[in-house]
Each structure stands twice: as C-alpha cells, then as structure tokens.
Motif scaffolding. Structure first.
Motif, PDB file in Angstrom:
ATOM      1  N   THR A  19      54.214  45.216  36.355  1.00  0.00           N
ATOM      2  CA  THR A  19      53.400  45.102  35.147  1.00  0.00           C
ATOM      3  C   THR A  19      53.806  43.871  34.345  1.00  0.00           C
ATOM      4  O   THR A  19      52.952  43.141  33.823  1.00  0.00           O
ATOM      5  N   GLN A  42      47.173  49.982  33.156  1.00  0.00           N
ATOM      6  CA  GLN A  42      47.774  51.039  33.973  1.00  0.00           C
ATOM      7  C   GLN A  42      47.208  52.421  33.641  1.00  0.00           C
ATOM      8  O   GLN A  42      46.961  53.210  34.531  1.00  0.00           O
ATOM      9  N   ASP A  53      46.205  46.866  37.122  1.00  0.00           N
ATOM     10  CA  ASP A  53      47.524  47.487  37.135  1.00  0.00           C
ATOM     11  C   ASP A  53      47.400  48.961  37.520  1.00  0.00           C
ATOM     12  O   ASP A  53      47.031  49.789  36.689  1.00  0.00           O
TER      13      ASP A  53
HETATM   14 MG    MG Z   1      53.844  49.100  35.715  1.00  0.00          MG
END
Ligand code: MG
Ligand code: ATP
Length: 375
Positions: free
Chosen positions: A41, A82, A160
């Motif tokens: 990330t 994410q 992500d």
């Molecule tokens: Mg991550």
C-alpha cells in the motif's frame, strides 16, 4: 509509464519500502504481492502522493510526481482503495461520477459515461444508477469502486486489494471482468494483492515484495518455473490452492449425516431431529439414493395434513449437491458462493456418502486456505 528510482519510505527507523527500483511500461498490468506489512500500500500511495517518499523519485510519463500538483495528479490516476470506500450518502451514479464532475465534464457526457460503465460490468443502469451503496451486494459495490476509478479514463490505475473482501466466486468473476477490461482498454495498472492465484491470473508481471524489498519481478510463467529464492517458492506454495495439494471433499465431509426414509411418519421425523439436534434431514431411498431434504420448519408447517416424510419431501427447494470425486476447494466455493448451509456428497450412482457443513469445512480448510496457521 511509471518509474520508481531508488525510492525509500521510512517511518522513524522502520523502513517500509527499501530502495525500490521498478519500471512499468505503458499498458502493463503489474501485480504487487507479498505478506501483510511488506509495503504494498505504501508503494501504491507514493505514486499518487498520498504518501511522500523519504528519498528517491517517482516518474509518470517522465514527469517527477513531486513536481506536480497533488490534486491534479490524483485526478489523472484512478484509485481503488483497500476498503471499497464508496460514499454512502451518494447514489451509485454520483459515486462513479466523482472525478468527471471535478473535471467539469458536461452533465450529458457524464451520464452517458456512467451508463456505459455500468453496462460494461453487466449492471442494468436504470436499476443501479439511482441506488445507494448499501442497496448493493459486496461484489457489486466493489465493481462500482472499480468503475469509479475508470470513470475519467485515467491513463494510470492503482488498485489496492480491490477484491479482498469477496467470496471466491464473486472474486473470480470480478477478476475475469478486470482482465477483459484491461485487454480492451489497455490502461497501465498497478494492482496489489496478497493472493498468489489472483496475481498469477491477472498479471503481465508480478512483483514479489517482502519486508519492504522487491524479491523478484517476473511474468507468472517465469515465477512458477524459477522462483528466485525460498521465500518466493514458499509464498507460491503456501498461497496457492493448486490441485495436487488439495484434499478431496471426502476428507472434509461428515460421513454419517442424519437421514430418513420417505415412509417415516412426521412425528417420528420431528422426534429424530430433536434427538440429533439438527434442523434438516436428508431423505434417502432403500439404496441410500438422495431424494431430497426436509427442514424442521416444513415439518412443522405441513404436519396437519401430511402423514409421511415422503409426502413433503418436495416442498423445499432442490438441493445443491457435489460428487465425491470433487475437491475440498470446489465444496468450499459452492458453500461460500451460494451461501449454502450444507452440501450433500453423492457418489457416481447418486448414493449419499456424506455431508459437508460449514463447520466440517472450517477446520479442514484452514490450513489449505491460509497456509500453516501455526507459523
Ligand atoms: Mg495494504
Ligand atoms: N503511518 C505509518 N506510520 C508508521 N508505520 C507505518 C505507517 N503506515 C504504514 N506503516 C508500516 O509500514 C509497513 C508497510 O505498510 P503497508 O501498509 O504498505 O503494508 P501492506 O503491504 O500494504 O500490508 P497489507 O497487506 O496488510 O495491506 C508496515 O510495517 C506498516 O506497519
């Protein structure tokens, strides 16, 4: 298209990304993969300047991102975070439309774009555009997250773990969609995952990371043939549900599920279910061929007029079943994907040999799905 040059990100004395050198050509789909905390990330967010590198440089089409206005930069880059991150009090149309609106596209063009995108992923625009995110399934919400990133036709897309929260079936269909979108649109994409199957399926090239460092950059084929070291090899092995490491469904089923014959009376059936503490029984004939199932609610509802199990066996919807030759993974995907409570296992003659339940699956599959949990 994107070039990392000796990029470092340190938090105090913890180095999250170490001396990253990587070049991603135009149109490539690169997958960053590695264990939790390895810096995926962080790497992604340095591209759109949500995080600033401690040292080193990142170039997009030859321009150093540090010389660009961060807000303008982010509008040029599609970003799927994410967690899905849809705006809950905006409709699906408004969610997809965010960047085009910021860019000042005319209303008519924006609407056309939203409709075109929804159609592209098979979601009827008339139905879905006016809905709110909480009126969509998890998989549909993730599709919208992806569409939002595509809306303004950015030349670069960062994703992500966009499918991280999905069950295996929804996940695979979204992977297929992404793959076909990518082959049609050819947008340079950096995709983060920690699922090796996903990486191998989607990537033109895979970048394996560990503890902030790039361990190997390779095509899926090269990676499988020549893992650079033991870490990569074990990561491929541990994370892959490949055929040969997999157990058979027979190993995860209960061998002796509660069954009844159609001649059995309803009162007797109820008593049996109470005694065995089950809410459903499977109905089999003399040869143990599966005829259907009866739920305790059906029994309770029908006991006024019916006398035997055989009279009510067709009241409940037909059962999804699986063959005893199938793998544990197939059983897992069926149960999770179709949200089944249980899955009868039949041999090639339709004879009932066992029953997979959510409970019987969990222990047996934990090690196959998550690797050796004791590590
Ligand atoms: Mg991550
Ligand atoms: N704001 C921060 N302050 C301090 N340390 C941080 C910060 N953000 C991330 N880290 C650390 O940097 C490392 C890399 O984090 P990053 O979020 O990039 O991992 P990741 O590979 O994306 O992991 P995951 O798969 O769990 O999402 C981790 O050790 C993390 O604890």
């Amino acid at each position: 298209m994107v070039k990392f040059k000796n990029v470092v990100k340190a938090y105090g004395n913890h180095v999250a990304v170490k001396n990253l050198d990587l070049e991603i050509p135009e149109g490539e789909l690169v997958v960053l993969i590695g264990p939790s905390g390895c810096g995926k990330t962080t790497t992604l967010k340095m591209v759109n300047r949500l995080i600033e590198p401690t040292s080193g440089s990142i170039f997009i089409r030859g321009r150093n991102v540090m010389d660009l206005n961060p807000v303008a930069l982010r509008r040029e880059i599609g970003y799927v975070i994410q967690q899905i991150g849809l705006f809950p009090n905006m409709t699906i149309e408004q969610n997809i439309d965010v960047v085009p609106r910021l860019l000042g596209w005319p209303a008519e063009k924006r609407k056309r774009r939203v409709y075109e995108l929804l159609e592209m992923v098979g979601m009827e625009p008339e139905i879905y555009a006016p809905r709110y995110p909480n009126e969509l399934s998890g998989g549909q919400q993730q599709r919208i997250g992806v569409l939002r990133a595509l809306a303004a036709e950015p030349p670069l897309i960062l994703m992500d773990e966009p499918f991280g929260a999905l069950d295996p079936i929804a996940r695979e269909s979204l992977q297929d969609e992404l793959k076909s979108l990518h082959s049609r649109l050819n947008k340079t994409t950096i995709f983060v995952t920690h699922d090796m199957d996903e990486a191998l399926k989607l990537a033109d090239r895979v970048v394996v990371m560990n503890q902030g460092e790039v361990v190997q950059v390779a095509t899926p084929e090269q990676l499988l043939r020549n893992p650079a070291n033991d870490f990569v090899a074990s990561f491929i092995g541990k994370n892959r549900l490949n055929g040969d490491s997999l157990q058979s469904v027979v190993e995860i089923m209960l061998p002796d599920p509660v069954t009844v014959h159609p001649q059995m009376g309803l009162a007797e059936g109820l008593a049996l279910m109470k005694r065995k503490k089950v809410d459903t029984v499977l109905v089999v004939d003399e040869e143990r061929k599966l005829l259907g199932s009866v739920a305790v609610e059906t029994l309770n509802r029908e006991h006024k007029w019916a006398r035997t199990i055989g009279e009510i066996v067709n009241q409940d919807p037909p059962l999804t079943t699986i063959r005893s030759q199938a793998s544990a993974k197939e059983a897992f995907e069926l149960i999770v994907g179709e949200n089944l409570k249980y899955l009868p296992v039949l041999d090639e003659n339709d004879v009932l040999v066992g029953l997979v339940t959510r409970n019987s699956m969990v222990g047996a599959l934990a090690s196959a799905v998550w690797g050796d949990v004791s590590e």
